[in-house]
Scaffold this motif. Structure first.
Motif, PDB file in Angstrom:
ATOM      1  N   UNK A 164      46.973  36.678  13.862  1.00 22.73           N
ATOM      2  CA  UNK A 164      45.722  37.106  14.691  1.00 22.73           C
ATOM      3  C   UNK A 164      45.665  36.419  16.014  1.00 22.73           C
ATOM      4  N   UNK A 165      45.941  35.162  16.149  1.00 16.99           N
ATOM      5  CA  UNK A 165      46.145  34.390  17.345  1.00 16.99           C
ATOM      6  C   UNK A 165      47.148  34.835  18.237  1.00 16.99           C
ATOM      7  N   UNK A 166      48.373  35.545  17.541  1.00 20.08           N
ATOM      8  CA  UNK A 166      49.291  35.940  18.364  1.00 20.08           C
ATOM      9  C   UNK A 166      49.041  37.184  19.083  1.00 20.08           C
ATOM     10  N   UNK A 219      37.415  32.260  24.245  1.00 20.06           N
ATOM     11  CA  UNK A 219      36.500  31.668  23.229  1.00 20.06           C
ATOM     12  C   UNK A 219      36.601  31.955  21.735  1.00 20.06           C
ATOM     13  N   UNK A 220      37.352  33.159  21.385  1.00 18.10           N
ATOM     14  CA  UNK A 220      37.824  33.446  19.988  1.00 18.10           C
ATOM     15  C   UNK A 220      38.951  32.609  19.652  1.00 18.10           C
ATOM     16  N   UNK A 263      39.430  30.124  16.595  1.00 18.77           N
ATOM     17  CA  UNK A 263      40.817  30.296  15.798  1.00 18.77           C
ATOM     18  C   UNK A 263      41.279  28.771  15.549  1.00 18.77           C
ATOM     19  N   UNK A 264      41.485  28.238  16.653  1.00 18.37           N
ATOM     20  CA  UNK A 264      42.038  26.789  16.550  1.00 18.37           C
ATOM     21  C   UNK A 264      41.356  25.901  15.843  1.00 18.37           C
ATOM     22  N   UNK A 281      30.921  26.113  12.186  1.00 19.05           N
ATOM     23  CA  UNK A 281      30.994  27.594  13.023  1.00 19.05           C
ATOM     24  C   UNK A 281      29.645  27.789  13.916  1.00 19.05           C
ATOM     25  N   UNK A 282      28.744  27.225  13.328  1.00 21.99           N
ATOM     26  CA  UNK A 282      27.383  27.552  13.951  1.00 21.99           C
ATOM     27  C   UNK A 282      27.437  26.786  15.454  1.00 21.99           C
TER      28      UNK A 282
END
Length: 540
Positions: free
Chosen positions: A115-117, A233-234, A238-239, A277-278
């Motif tokens: 997904x990150x790629x 930001x996404x 993910x990191x 996550x929040x």
């Protein structure tokens, strides 16, 4: 036994294993991480094959010695070694559990990496498009500057042409005497002026078209920059999730006595959620909710207002109804959030044991499970509160359920705003308060010199007593006092149901009030029965 030992010697597995170890040691600093891991796995596989053959020889040797031969050797050397190697197998099956956790974490890490790629690829494409748009914008700006220079040149040339024409006219006047010279002079000037005006208007149109194209390219550039920021930001989120998975994997490999304890089943559907996550998504959710609040003001509010105007001619009553719906929606959503948070905290406090605080874990759970919020219950609570609000009146032919879509969206946004740190809320507003420029903006039909607020159209959004989004209010001179004097003599247009006013038995008082006319005004028992039926239908 001798044959198995001879085959083991002839295979030269130990020598090959030693050679592989030596070659791996020589190339360890040259190889990459994947190559070193592959070498290590290959050596482990060869070692397991040699151990299997040795255990076969051990079994055959013990079988040749009889039932009691070699018992002391096995007790003194083999069993203690097996006990130290497999001491962790005494409680349940943690090895298989750890293996499943490792496989699950590897699969999640692979998915995150893919997904990150893809996100990185999209980010690169957007950056390429952004660079091309910037290049186009610079080219358009250069063309605009050239058009402005050409326009200036055209103006100077037209001025020089006009001067040359005037000089020629003067020369003609001096050379010849024509009886109608003045009329010819005016015609020549009009022609030259018209030609110059046409040239100037064409140049202005071309420059305006170039400016419009430049503005469109600038808007596209802003959209690309916003998309790039959202993707960044996404990727950061993910990191963070990847680091959390690594930490969970490290904790799962180390045996803990708490894993062996039996935990009571949780009444809530606990799903897998990432800690923190929040707080990681707080800024993105804050921007999204503020934009959604403004979108509700510009779209859903106007739709509800147009729907109510088909039944109510007075715009003030319609705007008051929408404002009360917004205030009651925020109140109901905040109450539901408090109850939901208390229930989650009570459930997680029995089984929670982690590095994060309990409040952060509760907030993370609520952010990931906002779909568990019963928004329909809040909508019903808002409609119930609006029915007993004395500030608004409503025709008996319709119901507040008509604007339930607006109330539902406001409840969802208000509930999500409570998950922010710090939470967002609406400002308190009262009729007759002093108008505040930083808090509200006046409606189009307001008196812009009036100091007091007659009524509110839309609430203001605040964060820690600071205004985030302005509300809307109506201010008029003298309207507040005349309205109060009229309200004393005017009764509400919504009639009370005969169940509330003329009930004879206690069972009838449990039914909700009806929107139908009272039997005192209608004078028909059949209409009273229809109103009772409508009330029971709305209650269900």
């Amino acid at each position: 036994m001798a044959d198995s030992l001879r085959r083991l010697i002839n295979n030269e597995s130990c020598r090959i294993l030693q050679e592989k170890l030596e070659s791996w040691y020589k190339d360890y600093h040259i190889n990459s991480c994947d190559q070193n891991l592959n070498r290590c796995c290959e050596i482990i596989e060869m070692n397991s094959m040699i151990q299997g053959q040795l255990f076969t020889i051990l079994n055959q040797t013990a079988r040749e010695g009889g039932h009691y031969a070699g018992v002391e050797t096995i007790k003194s050397r083999l069993l203690p070694w097996l006990g130290t190697c497999f001491s962790s197998t005494t409680s349940g099956r943690p090895f298989e559990t750890s293996l499943s956790l490792i496989q699950e974490s590897i699969e999640k890490e692979r998915q995150l990496r893919e997904f990150a790629s893809t996100r990185n690829h999209e980010l690169q494409q957007l950056e390429k498009e952004l660079n091309s748009t910037r290049l186009q914008l610079t080219l358009v700006q250069q063309d605009l500057a050239e058009a402005q220079m050409a326009l200036e040149d055209t103006k100077t040339k037209s001025a020089t042409t006009l001067l040359a024409a005037e000089d020629e006219i003067v020369h003609l006047k001096a050379a010849l005497y024509v009886p109608h010279l003045r009329s010819c002079d005016s015609l020549i000037k009009a022609y030259s002026t018209q030609k110059i005006n046409i040239m100037i208007s064409n140049s202005l149109k071309a420059s305006q078209a170039q400016e419009e194209s430049a503005l469109r390219n600038l808007d596209r550039l802003n959209d690309y920059e916003q998309q790039v920021q959202i993707l960044k930001d996404e990727i950061a989120i993910l990191g963070a999730q990847k680091s959390v998975l690594h930490s969970r994997l490290a904790r799962s490999r180390s045996p803990s006595p708490r894993r062996c304890q039996s935990r009571s089943p949780s009444p809530l559907p606990l799903r897998s959620c990432s800690p923190g996550r929040a707080r990681l998504t707080n800024a993105a959710r804050h921007a999204h909710l503020v934009a959604r609040f403004s979108e509700i003001y510009t779209q859903e509010r106007l739709d509800a207002q147009n729907l109510l105007r088909t039944y109510i001619d007075d715009l003030e009553i319609v705007q008051r109804i929408i404002y009360v719906a917004a205030v009651e929606s925020f109140h109901a959503a905040k109450m539901a959030f408090r109850q939901f948070k208390m229930r989650v905290r009570k459930t997680l406090s029995l089984t929670y044991s982690g590095p994060e605080s309990l409040e952060d874990t509760v907030l993370d759970y609520i952010v990931r499970h906002e779909d568990l919020y019963d928004v329909q219950a809040s909508v019903n609570e808002v409609i119930r509160a609006m029915n007993i609000n004395p500030k608004i009146s409503f025709p008996p032919e319709v119901d507040f359920i008509m604007i339930s879509s607006l109330i539902r969206e406001l409840c969802r946004v208000a509930f999500s705003m409570q998950t922010l740190v710090p939470p967002l809320d609406i400002a308190f507003g009262a009729d007759g308060e002093l108008f505040n420029e930083s808090k509200y903006r006046r409606s189009y039909d307001s008196d812009f010199t009036a100091p007091l607020v007659v009524y509110h159209v839309w609430p203001a959004l605040i964060e820690n007593d600071s205004i985030i989004v302005k509300g809307e209010a109506v201010s008029k001179r003298g309207a507040l006092w005349s309205r109060r004097s009229r309200s004393k003599s005017r009764s509400r247009s919504r009639s009370m149901s005969p169940i509330m006013s003329h009930s004879a038995s206690p069972s009838r008082t449990l039914l909700p009030r009806s929107r139908s006319p009272s039997p005192i005004r209608s004078g028909s028992p059949s209409k009273w029965a229809c109103s009772v039926y409508n009330a029971s239908w709305f209650s269900h």
